[in-house]
Write an enzyme that holds these catalytic residues in place. Structure first.
Site, PDB file in Angstrom:
ATOM      1  CG  ASP A 140      -1.770   1.227   1.336  1.00 54.13           C
ATOM      2  OD1 ASP A 140      -2.358   1.604   0.313  1.00 54.13           O
ATOM      3  OD2 ASP A 140      -1.845   1.828   2.414  1.00 54.13           O
TER       4      ASP A 140
ATOM      5  CB  THR B   5      -1.685   5.517  -1.852  1.00 51.44           C
ATOM      6  OG1 THR B   5      -1.688   4.090  -1.873  1.00 51.44           O
ATOM      7  CG2 THR B   5      -2.803   5.987  -0.956  1.00 51.44           C
ATOM      8  CB  THR B   6       1.079   2.974  -5.735  1.00 53.04           C
ATOM      9  OG1 THR B   6       0.992   2.246  -4.519  1.00 53.04           O
ATOM     10  CG2 THR B   6       2.417   2.715  -6.375  1.00 53.04           C
TER      11      THR B   6
ATOM     12  CG  ASP C 270      -6.349   0.706   0.624  1.00 55.33           C
ATOM     13  OD1 ASP C 270      -6.393   1.429   1.630  1.00 55.33           O
ATOM     14  OD2 ASP C 270      -5.302   0.506  -0.018  1.00 55.33           O
TER      15      ASP C 270
END
Length: 560
Positions: free
Chosen positions: A64, A97-98, A394
Site C-alpha cells: 500500500d 496512493t501508489t 482501502d
C-alpha cells in the site's frame, strides 16, 4: 573604489545552508523520482510487496503506497511533499496512493529536460494546470454512472470495484470472497459516514476463507472473574443494558477518616458498602436486561450475582466496541443504574458467545438499526493479517466513494491512455511552447500502463504501442492492459473498474504537487541553535568519552 569599501551585508545566521536556481530545482526533481522508485514496483495486480523494518524492530509487509510512504523516514524537504499527497489520497479516497506518487514523479521527470534547457518553471506550471483541468473534464465525460440500478445490480457493480482494488493486494487471490464481504459491510452501515462503525477484528490461525462478516457487532471476550462460566452464553431477543460505571465492591476512597467510639459500629460501615453494590446490582436485574456490558470493571461479586440470575455480563469493554453496540442495538450508555427505563435498553435478535480460533467472541446479530458490521479476519502470520486489514480498509473506502459518487471508469491504464491521446490531439492545435509541455504531460500519464506491464514482466513497449493504436483508432477508449495474457483487453468488459473519484483525486493531487515543487527555486536550511548543538556535542562526549579516553590513554600516555 567606493564600491569596494562597502561593508558586506550578512542577512542569515552563520552556517545557514542555501541552495537556489536551476540546480536546486533539478535536485528536488531527482529526490522525488528516487522516492517514486521506492514504491514503483508495488503498482497493480502483479505488484511486489515491501518489507519495512523500523528501529523498534517492528516488521511491516505491505504494498500500500501510503503505508510504505509513512514508514519511509523521508528527510528531503521536497520529497516529503510526495509522502503528504499519498497520505491525503489515502484519507480522501482510500485507494490510488501508489498511482498518485508515480504520476507526480513522472510529471516532474518530464519537466526536467525543459528546466535544464532554461524554460521558466511558471510556463510549465501554467500548461500543466491547463492539461489537468482538461483531463478532469475528459474523465467526467468517459465515466459511467451506476445510479438508478436495483440493489442487487448495484451490489454486483460495487463488488467489481472492490475486487479491482483488492487484486493488487496480498489477499488478491480471494478477491471475490472479500469483495462481497466488503460490499455487504458498507451497505449495512447505510448512509452513515463514520468508518469506525465497520469493525475489523483479527484472529491469528485458520485460513483466509475462515474470515466472516457479522451484520452487527462482535468483540473479543473481555477479562472475566469467577462465576462467568455459569452465565448463559446464548440469548434470543434479549434486552441489553450498557453502563459506564464500576460494579465492584469498593472501600471508601479519598483517604476518608472515620472515628468510631464503639467497635460494633464498624460492622455497619462494612454493611453499608455491601448494601450499595447489592442495590446497584438489584436495579440492573429489575430493569429486565439479560445482557449487561460496562466500560469499567464488573467484579467477581457482580459476576456471580448475575450468573445466579441467568444474566450475561462483560466488564472493561473497549469504548469503540461499546459505541458500536449502542449504534447497532439502539441502547444508550448509562452513567447510573437509577431509574433505568425501557427506552435506554437495546435489543438484538441473537446474542451468542462463539469460539473463533483460540479466542472467544461475543457476537450480537440481527440488530434493529443494523448500522454496524464487523469483519472477523483469519490468517496465518500476524503481518499477513495486518496487511489484509489495510487492504480491506482501502476496499471499504472505495465502495463508500462509489456508492456516494456513483460513477466508474475503466481501470488497467485504459483511462490514462485515453486522456493521454486526447491531450496529444489538443496539443497539436496550440501554437507555441505550451504544445511541448502539454505533450510532456500526456506522455507522463502513460506511466501507469507502462508500470503495470513492467511489474507483470511483460514487454511494456509492445503493449503500449498496441494500446496507442487502439485508442488512436477511436474504437477502444476502454482498452487497457490485460494482466493475465500480457496483451490488451476491454477493461470494462473484464470488470476492471474503479470509481471516477479515485482518478480525479489522483490527477488533481499529483498535478498540484508537481506544480508546487516546480515553483520552489530556493531552499534555506537554518542551522541548529548554538546551544542545542553544544548540548548534543556534550552528550555525545559523555556517551563516548569514557572508553575513547581510556583507549587513547593506553596508547599514548602511561597512566599513574
Amino acid at each position: 573604489m567606493a564600491s569596494m569599501l562597502q561593508p558586506q551585508i550578512i542577512l542569515l545566521k552563520e552556517g545557514t545552508d542555501t541552495a537556489q536556481g536551476k540546480g536546486q530545482l533539478i535536485s528536488n526533481i531527482n529526490a522525488c523520482t528516487a522516492v517514486a522508485d521506492a514504491v514503483r514496483t508495488t503498482l497493480g495486480p502483479r505488484g511486489m510487496d515491501k518489507l519495512v523494518h523500523d528501529e523498534k524492530g517492528n516488521t511491516t509487509i505491505s504494498n500500500d503506497g501510503a503505508t510504505i510512504m509513512n514508514l519511509l523516514d523521508i528527510v528531503h524537504p521536497g520529497a516529503k511533499i510526495l509522502s503528504d499527497i499519498a497520505r491525503s489520497q489515502d484519507s480522501e479516497v482510500g485507494d490510488g496512493t501508489t498511482t498518485v506518487v508515480l504520476l507526480a514523479a513522472e510529471f516532474l521527470k518530464e519537466a526536467k529536460p525543459f528546466v535544464e534547457d532554461g524554460v521558466h518553471p511558471h510556463s510549465l506550471i501554467r500548461s500543466y494546470r491547463t492539461a489537468s483541468s482538461m483531463a478532469l473534464k475528459k474523465i467526467e465525460e468517459l465515466a459511467v454512472s451506476i445510479e438508478g440500478k436495483s440493489l442487487e445490480e448495484k451490489k454486483q457493480l460495487l463488488s467489481k470495484c472492490a475486487a479491482t482494488t483488492l487484486s493488487s493486494k496480498l489477499i488478491g487471490g480471494e478477491k471475490e470472497f472479500f469483495a462481497s464481504m466488503v460490499v455487504d459491510a458498507v451497505i449495512a452501515i447505510g448512509n452513515d459516514d463514520r468508518l469506525n462503525l465497520i469493525g475489523i477484528k483479527k484472529v491469528p490461525g485458520g485460513t483466509m476463507r475462515d474470515s466472516f462478516l457479522v451484520k452487527g457487532v462482535a468483540f473479543k471476550k473481555t477479562f472475566s472473574y469467577a462465576g462467568f462460566e455459569q452465565q448463559p452464553k446464548k440469548f434470543l431477543s434479549p434486552k441489553i443494558l450498557l453502563l459506564n460505571i464500576e460494579l465492584e465492591l469498593k472501600s471508601e476512597k479519598e483517604n476518608a477518616e472515620i472515628r468510631l467510639s464503639d467497635p460494633l459500629q464498624y460492622q455497619s460501615i462494612v454493611d453499608a458498602e455491601w448494601n450499595i453494590i447489592y442495590d446497584k446490582l438489584d436495579k440492573c436485574v429489575k430493569s429486565g436486561a439479560k445482557i449487561v456490558l460496562s466500560r469499567l470493571a464488573i467484579g467477581d461479586l457482580a459476576t456471580q450475582y448475575f450468573a445466579d440470575r441467568d444474566i450475561f455480563c462483560a466488564g472493561r469493554v473497549a469504548e469503540e466496541d461499546l459505541k458500536r453496540v449502542a449504534a447497532a442495538t439502539g441502547a444508550a450508555v448509562q452513567t447510573t443504574v437509577n431509574n433505568i427505563i425501557d427506552e435506554v435498553l437495546g435489543s438484538c435478535e441473537v446474542f451468542e458467545e462463539r469460539q473463533v480460533g483460540n479466542e472467544r467472541f461475543n457476537i450480537f446479530s440481527g440488530c434493529p438499526s443494523g448500522q454496524t458490521a464487523t469483519i472477523v479476519l483469519r490468517g496465518g502470520a500476524d503481518q499477513f493479517i495486518e496487511e489484509a486489514e489495510r487492504s480491506l480498509h482501502d476496499a471499504i473506502m472505495i465502495v463508500r466513494r462509489a456508492l456516494k459518487n456513483s460513477t466508474v471508469v475503466p481501470g488497467g491504464g485504459a483511462i490514462d491512455m485515453e486522456i493521454s491521446k486526447y491531450l496529444r490531439q489538443h496539443a497539436r492545435t496550440i501554437a507555441g511552447k505550451s504544445q511541448l509541455f502539454i505533450n510532456a504531460y500526456a506522455k507522463a500519464l502513460e506511466v501507469i500502463p507502462r508500470q503495470l506491464c513492467d511489474n507483470a514482466g511483460f514487454d511494456a513497449t509492445d503493449v503500449l504501442n498496441k494500446l496507442r493504436q487502439k485508442h488512436a483508432s477511436g474504437e477502444g477508449p476502454n482498452y487497457g492492459v490485460d494482466i493475465n495474457t500480457g496483451g490488451i483487453a476491454d477493461s470494462f468488459a473484464n470488470f476492471v473498474w474503479e470509481p471516477a473519484v479515485v482518478k480525479i483525486n489522483a490527477i488533481n493531487a499529483a498535478t498540484e504537487a508537481a506544480c508546487l515543487i516546480l515553483s520552489v527555486d530556493e531552499t534555506v536550511k537554518n542551522p541548529k541553535s548554538e546551544s542545542a548543538q553544544g548540548e548534543a556535542a556534550a552528550s555525545a562526549m559523555a556517551g563516548r568519552g569514557g572508553p575513547a579516553m581510556r583507549g587513547r590513554g593506553g596508547r599514548g600516555m602511561r597512566r599513574r
